[in-house]
Scaffold this active site. Sequence first.
Site, PDB file in Angstrom:
ATOM      1  N   VAL A   1     -32.560 -16.840 -48.446  1.00 24.67           N
ATOM      2  CA  VAL A   1     -34.002 -16.932 -48.697  1.00 24.67           C
ATOM      3  C   VAL A   1     -34.324 -16.345 -50.067  1.00 24.67           C
ATOM      4  CG1 VAL A   1     -34.591 -16.839 -46.239  1.00 24.67           C
ATOM      5  CG2 VAL A   1     -34.501 -14.701 -47.546  1.00 24.67           C
ATOM      6  N   ASP A   2     -33.288 -16.204 -50.931  1.00 21.06           N
ATOM      7  CA  ASP A   2     -33.463 -15.423 -52.158  1.00 21.06           C
ATOM      8  C   ASP A   2     -33.859 -16.238 -53.380  1.00 21.06           C
ATOM      9  OD1 ASP A   2     -31.032 -16.676 -52.925  1.00 21.06           O
ATOM     10  OD2 ASP A   2     -29.854 -15.017 -52.105  1.00 21.06           O
TER      11      ASP A   2
ATOM     12  N   GLY B   1     -19.399 -19.117 -49.116  1.00 17.27           N
ATOM     13  CA  GLY B   1     -20.039 -17.828 -48.846  1.00 17.27           C
ATOM     14  C   GLY B   1     -20.647 -17.726 -47.468  1.00 17.27           C
TER      15      GLY B   1
ATOM     16  N   HIS C   1     -33.744 -21.256 -43.730  1.00 18.80           N
ATOM     17  CA  HIS C   1     -34.435 -20.055 -43.246  1.00 18.80           C
ATOM     18  C   HIS C   1     -35.669 -19.699 -44.069  1.00 18.80           C
ATOM     19  CE1 HIS C   1     -30.312 -18.943 -41.351  1.00 18.80           C
ATOM     20  NE2 HIS C   1     -31.080 -19.571 -40.486  1.00 18.80           N
TER      21      HIS C   1
ATOM     22  N   CYS D   1     -58.477 -16.930 -43.646  1.00 14.78           N
ATOM     23  CA  CYS D   1     -58.878 -16.528 -42.282  1.00 14.78           C
ATOM     24  C   CYS D   1     -58.621 -15.048 -42.006  1.00 14.78           C
ATOM     25  CB  CYS D   1     -58.162 -17.407 -41.250  1.00 14.78           C
ATOM     26  SG  CYS D   1     -56.413 -17.013 -41.057  1.00 14.78           S
TER      27      CYS D   1
HETATM   28 ZN   LIG Z   1     -55.027 -18.071 -42.519  1.00 14.21          ZN
END
Ligand SMILES: [Zn+2]
Length: 257
Positions: A112-113, A196, A128, A161
């Site tokens: 995720v990097d 890896g 991911h 929100c």
């Molecule tokens: Zn929101």
Amino acid sequence: MQVIRPAGTPPEALTAAAALLRSARKAVALTGAGVSVASGIPDFRSAGGLWTVFSPDEYATLEVFQRNPAKAWELYRALGRTLLGRSPNLAHRALAEMERQGLIQGIITQNVDNLHQQAGSTRVFEIHGDHQHLQCLHCATLVAATADHYQAAEIPRCPHCASPLKPNVVLFGEPVRQLEAIHACLADCDLLLVAGTSAQVYPAAALPALVRDRGGRLFEFNREQALSATEHGQVEFLFLGDVGRTLPLLLRACLAG
Ligand SMILES: [Zn+2]
């Protein structure tokens, strides 16, 4: 299976591996934590990795975020400290150059990097998610993440929100991303470079077998033998050693041939 090491490999083996990559109809890479270790990001599962400090059950599930976002953000801040300010290494750069040279058509990553993209890879499937955005689970808003978000004591809130935001990474209990696109990408893949990663964790674990079952080939690049030691890992070539050395080795052999 032939084993290729950065030093002492018979040149014929490397030439044969390069010839297979050059003649592949569609080669794709599958990457995991091992490609980012040299960038200063320890494997979350390894000693000193994130999961040894923050138990996933206690911090990294969707349920924890929904019930106690303040607690979940203790982990997310540590994730930010682990990932922010890192640079791609020789393994990322070799894969990016393979794409530019037309040798591979895409990368499926468990990381995720964002380091593949920083290295210049343009076709990256992030199973991911990514840490570059924060996500609102209530209204699906995505916000570009800043260092401040990961460092501030307050929990970031959705601008629309006001719900608590979370990093746009897949928590335990959340579905993985882009599986349909990944399956479409692999439908005509005849060579998968597995780098890896031991590819033991679903869904990555299913992908080498998918390619193999359709007659495709597998190359493994790991510091220690992993995929090819499993029953699904019928690997043509095992590149043993630092992926920052073995991936450039194969790239150079392809460009030289
Ligand atoms: Zn929101």
